[in-house]
Structures are given as structure tokens and as C-alpha cells.
Design an enzyme around this catalytic site. Structure first.
Site: not given
Length: 376
Positions: A158, A227, A326, A356-357
């Protein structure tokens, strides 16, 4: 390790436990956007021992809200990428000298908006715009102080992957291997749009006070909202649906209320609330803005000609990887980057339903490839 650096930047020969946060003053730094920081401190941690010819140093770059604590050291504090680094891991800290640096603008010890300016007050609204090229230039000075002329490898995912790529192009003689995971050659318009929504969530908080909130109420609601927005992009739609669906949060009723403001939450709403609260407890809102805008600046080809021409500057052997689900940094961006690099560079795929994580949680899927290609 056997090399330490004092806050004044003077090397020492004292022994410092692995995974201990230390600090280095690198002096003043002129910034790409026109500003200047007259006195910059970088926080960093190391693991392992730098060998005699200083050829085994590996730089692991953290992502947006990460810290320097990649893996455990002398303490039991769990690191954020322990599948990747540690004793016996692909980046074996018994073999390699691993370094992780808190990004310039951060809030884990490096100079950032919450640290004192020359007048002793927090930088706050006066903190200048920094780009990834600025952060790389600062990190190069830390490498100089450690006596590291070139990195065995620089890698990250990332934002960390963008930082690694910038290192390889800005300092081609100092990076022998570069692993870029879950990011492309530049931030796209959509990624900038997601980022702007997050920074505006903070700036529009009633407590933001143009960034000068230190000593008073902090923009916690804005940071938590930022967040939430980000975390939606970090997870896949399928993962959210399979995990939460339309279920109500325990003891709450989303469809029972006499007014809009009194209804209960769905489970996915409670989950996002939890993610926002967790970040508020450990991160500075101004740093979130500063680092997010540094990520907006990510464009390895900026001012360097066409992408292939810009990447031709690099001398590193590259390792690219993407998460198949992702939806923030699409795998297609990794393939575009691979096509622009010299030679035949494959894109390794992390199969992860969460999105993505997956670059963090499922990096172990690439252990064999990393050992074969980079860390034999």
C-alpha cells in the site's frame, strides 16, 4: 544489533535491543512543494545485526497508519507484519538487518504536525506539505547515518509499496531489490477522491480548529469518520456481505425507532464504529491528513518523463504482488507497473476474500516466492 544512532545523529557502538524505538535528527529539509522543515527527527526500529560489509540491510516500509514496529524484538509486543519479518520468516532477522522508519509527518516519533516547531508549540496548521519524495530524501539521511550505502531490499505494501518504489527510482544505486505490493505507479483520480473525502471529514470536524487543536478538544469524530471511509475501501464487498449481511447489532433494532436519530445499528455499522474508535485512540488527526496527502502525491513518473522512461532509472530487481479482491488499488495497476518495468516482471497474486488488507493478513501466501526471488 551493534550500531546505534543518537538523537544528534552520531553513530555509537552500544548494543540496543531489537524492536526498540530510537530517534535520529537529520537536520533541515527543503521540501518539494516549497516549504522547509528546519529540524527533522525520524523514529525507527531495527532487528538483527548489520554485517561487516553492510550488505544485509532491509528496509520495510509501513502503510498509512502503521508504526515502526514490524515484528517483535526484545519485548512481547506483536508487530504488524510478523508473517513477513522475524526469526525464520522470509525476511529473517537472524540473517538480515531489518530497519523500519516512521514516515515524515507521522505520529510515532518522527517530525509531524503534533511535534514542536522551533517556537516550542506544535506545528499544527503550520506543518508543510510533504511528498513521498521528501520522505524518501529524509530516510536516505538516516541510511547514511547507519552506514548503509545500499539496501539489500526495500519493500512495503500500500503506502509502504509506494515508498519502496520511490526509493528505487530516486536512489537507483542504493536499492538492489524492491518489492512493491498492492499499489501501482501512481495514485489514481479515484484514489485521490477517496482520500479527499477522508481529509475533509477531519477538517470539517467542529474541533479541528484549522489544525491547531492541541491542548483542547481533538477532532475525534472527524478522524473516526475518515477511518470508516478508508476501511470500506480496505475490505471487499463480498467480505462485508458474508461477515455481516443485513444483520442487526446485538440488542439494537435498525428498523424500530420513532425518529431517525433513535434507530439501532446494523452489524456492519457497529464494525465501522469500532474501527474508527480504535484509530482515534492511537493516531493524530493532522498526521492522518499529512500522510494521506503524501500518498495523494504518489506518482513515480512525475517530472521524469513517460512511465517507462522514469522506471528505467531504477537498477533494482523487482517483485510485484497484488490482492485479487483489492478494490482500492486494483490488480490492474500492478500489472500496468509490471509492463512498464524493464524485463519480464511477474505480478504475484494474493488470494484473499477480504480485499486490500489481504496484503497484511495473507502475505504468508508469498513466502515461497519471496524466499526464492529475494531472500534465498
Amino acid at each position: 544489533m551493534t550500531i546505534a544512532v543518537t538523537r544528534s545523529g552520531v553513530p555509537e557502538t552500544t548494543s540496543v535491543p531489537d524492536g526498540t524505538v530510537r530517534f535520529l535528527d537529520i537536520g533541515g529539509l527543503d521540501l518539494e512543494a516549497g516549504g522547509r522543515l528546519p529540524d527533522v527527527t525520524l523514529a525507527y526500529e531495527t532487528w538483527g545485526t548489520l554485517n561487516a560489509d553492510r550488505s544485509n540491510a532491509v528496509l520495510v516500509q509501513h502503510a498509512l497508519t502503521g508504526s515502526t514496529h514490524v515484528t517483535r524484538g526484545a519485548s512481547d509486543e506483536v508487530g504488524w507484519w510478523e508473517q513477513l519479518a522475524g526469526p525464520g520468516a522470509p525476511v529473517d532477522t537472524d540473517k538480515y538487518f531489518v530497519v523500519s522508519i516512521n514516515i515524515l509527518g507521522g505520529c510515532y516519533g518522527s517530525t509531524g504536525p503534533s511535534t514542536p516547531a522551533p517556537d516550542g508549540k506544535p506545528w499544527g496548521s503550520r506543518f508543510p506539505l510533504v511528498t513521498l519524495r521528501d520522505t524518501t530524501a529524509a530516510e536516505a539521511r538516516l541510511a547514511d547515518a547507519l552506514g548503509i550505502d545500499s539496501w539489500y531490499a526495500v519493500l512495503g505494501g500500500s503506502l509502504g509499496g509506494a515508498r519502496a518504489l520511490e526509493w528505487a527510482v530516486s536512489y537507483p544505486d542504493r536499492v538492489r531489490r524492491c518489492a512493491v505490493i498492492s499499489i501501482g505507479a501512481s495514485s489514481t483520480a479515484e484514489q485521490i477522491a477517496f482520500a479527499q473525502a477522508q481529509t475533509l471529514a477531519i477538517r470539517q470536524d467542529a474541533n479541528f480548529n484549522d489544525g491547531d487543536y492541541y491542548g483542547g478538544p481533538e477532532p475525534e469524530a472527524g478522524l473516526a469518520l475518515a477511518r470508516r471511509i478508508a476501511h470500506i475501501t480496505y475490505r471487499s464487498a463480498d467480505e462485508l456481505e458474508a461477515r455481516f449481511g443485513r444483520s442487526a447489532q446485538g440488542g439494537e433494532a435498525p428498523l424500530q425507532a420513532v425518529s431517525l436519530g433513535e434507530r439501532g445499528r446494523y452489524q456492519v455499522e457497529s464494525y465501522l464504529d469500532h474501527q474508527g474508535t480504535k484509530l482515534v485512540r492511537r493516531f493524530d488527526a493532522n498526521s492522518y491528513i499529512a500522510i494521506t496527502e503524501a500518498l495523494m502525491s504518489h506518482d513515480v513518473g512525475r517530472g521524469r518523463g513517460p512511465l517507462k522512461e522514469a522506471l528505467a532509472r531504477a537498477k533494482a530487481e523487482f517483485f510485484l504482488a497484488a490482492v485479487n479482491t483489492d478494490r482500492l488499488y486494483f490488480p490492474a495497476q500492478s500489472h500496468e507497473l509490471a509492463a512498464a518495468l524493464p524485463g519480464d516482471v511477474p505480478v504475484h497474486v494474493i488470494e484473499a476474500p477480504i480485499g486490500h488488507d489481504g496484503f497484511l493478513t495473507e502475505i504468508g501466501q508469498l513466502n515461497a516466492q519471496l524466499r526464492q526471488n529475494f531472500f534465498a
